[in-house]
Design a protein around this motif. Structure first.
Motif: not given
Length: 339
Positions: A83-87, A120-129, A136-142, A145-149
Motif C-alpha cells: 500500500r505504501m508503495q502505491l501511496v 493500513s490502520g488495521d495492521d497491528e504493526r502500524v496502529v495501536n488498537a 513505534n515500529t518501522p511500519e508505523g514510522d513509515m 511519515e507518509l501521512e505527514v508528507s
C-alpha cells in the motif's frame, strides 16, 4: 431506449484504461459499498483486465450508470508495504500536477493516497488498537511519515487555491450584501489549517508545519496567530543544530518581520490617512499596502514572489512552473520537495 445489465468490472486507476478521464475522476471518489450514479454523455470504455467493454453514446444522449464499489484491490489485497508503495506513486502524481499548476487534480491524488493510509490502520504493526496512535515500529514510522508528507502537501495545495466567494444571497444572513465572515468560512486556507493541525499532532516539533500554518493564518488575515506560529518555529530552530539551521532561522525571521509589518498596518487602519486611502481604493488590502511599502523601501532590489506555502526541501510537491518560475522559498525550510 433503456438498456439494463449488471456486470462486475475491474478498473485499473491511473493507467489510462478508463475513458473518458472524467469517468475515472468520478470513480476515484467512491468508497467501499457506496452506491453512486454516474452520467456519461460521450463514448467511453471500461477495461476488465483482458476484455474491454466499450459503450457508444448517441449524440444528445447519455448513459446513467448505477455503480457500487465491491472491493478496492489496491487497499484490501495489499500488504502495508505494498500500500505504501502505491501511496508514493500516487503522491508523485499529485506532485506532478502541483508543479503544473493543476492544484485540484493534485488534491485528488493526495486524497487517494490518504485512503490507502487509512486502510493500513488495521495492521497491528502500524496502529495501536487501544490508543489508536501509530506504533513505534518501522511500519508505523513509515506510514506516519507518509501521512505527514501528504498532509503538508495538501496544505500547500489548498493555499494555492483562490477563496470561494460567498453567494449574493447569503443563506446565513438572508438577502443583502455577503458577510465577510462567511467568505472566510469558505476560504481554502481553512482546509489547509485542518491538514496542518493533524500534521502537528503527529509531528509536534515541526517548524516547517508551524510556518505553513502561519501562512494559512496570513491568508485569513489572522496576523497575530501567524506571528505566534512563526515565533514558535524560530524557537525550535534556535534550539537545534544542523547544516541548514542558519538558513531556516533567517526564513523564520523573514516571516516574523512580515507579520509584524502587517500588524502595524492593521493598527494604522483607523488613522485619517488610511481611512482616506481605503475610501479612495476600497478593495485595497493590508497585503497590497505591505507589498508597496516593501518595494518603496528597497527601490533597487528585486523581490521575487516568496510563497509561504509552497514546497520545501523535505518534501513538498515541486513549485508550479507556470506561476513561480525561478524557484520558490519553501514554507519554510529551504527549497525542494517533501518527497
Amino acid at each position: 431506449e433503456s438498456i439494463q445489465s449488471r456486470r462486475n468490472v475491474t478498473v485499473v486507476m491511473g493507467c489510462g484504461t478508463v475513458d473518458p478521464p472524467l469517468l475515472e475522476m468520478a470513480l476515484q471518489h467512491l468508497r467501499m459499498g457506496q452506491p453512486a450514479e454516474i452520467k456519461v454523455a460521450e463514448a467511453h470504455s471500461f477495461d476488465n483486465r483482458n476484455d474491454t467493454y466499450t459503450t457508444k453514446v448517441a449524440e444528445g444522449k447519455a448513459v446513467l450508470y448505477k455503480v457500487t464499489m465491491i472491493t478496492d484491490l489496491s487497499a484490501d489485497e495489499q500488504s502495508t508495504e505494498g500500500r505504501m508503495q502505491l501511496v508514493s506513486i500516487r503522491k508523485d502524481k499529485g506532485n506532478a500536477f502541483f508543479a503544473a499548476g493543476q492544484f485540484r487534480k493534485a488534491l485528488g491524488w493526495y486524497g487517494r493516497s490518504m485512503t490507502l493510509i487509512g486502510a493500513s490502520g488495521d495492521d497491528e504493526r502500524v496502529v495501536n488498537a487501544t490508543t489508536q496512535t501509530y506504533c513505534n515500529t518501522p511500519e508505523g514510522d513509515m506510514v506516519k511519515e507518509l501521512e505527514v508528507s501528504l498532509l503538508m502537501n495538501s496544505a500547500a495545495t489548498y493555499l494555492k487555491l483562490p477563496a470561494i466567494p460567498p453567494p449574493d444571497d447569503s443563506t446565513l444572513n438572508g438577502p443583502g450584501p455577503p458577510d465577510p465572515a462567511e467568505a472566510v468560512l469558505q476560504h481554502p486556507a481553512k482546509l489547509a489549517l485542518v491538514a496542518i493541525d493533524r500534521a502537528l499532532m503527529l509531528l509536534p516539533n515541526s517548524s516547517k508545519a508551524l510556518l505553513r500554518r502561519g501562512s494559512a493564518h496570513e491568508q485569513l488575515m489572522e496576523y497575530q496567530l501567524a506571528l505566534v506560529d512563526a515565533s514558535m518555529a524560530l524557537a525550535l530552530e534556535q534550539s537545534s543544530h544542523g547544516a541548514q539551521n542558519a538558513a531556516r532561522i533567517a526564513t523564520c525571521h523573514a516571516h516574523i518581520r512580515r507579520y509584524n509589518q502587517k500588524l502595524r498596518l492593521e493598527d494604522k487602519k483607523d488613522s485619517p490617512l488610511f481611512r482616506k486611502m481605503f475610501a479612495a481604493a476600497p478593495q485595497t488590502t493590508i497585503d497590497e499596502i505591505a507589498a508597496s511599502d516593501t518595494n518603496a523601501s528597497h527601490p533597487h532590489t528585486s523581490h521575487p514572489h516568496t510563497s509561504q506555502h509552497s514546497p520545501s526541501t523535505s518534501g513538498d510537491p515541486p513549485p508550479p512552473q507556470a506561476r513561480e518560475a525561478g524557484g520558490t522559498e519553501g514554507v519554510g525550510m529551504g527549497r525542494g520537495r517533501d518527497g
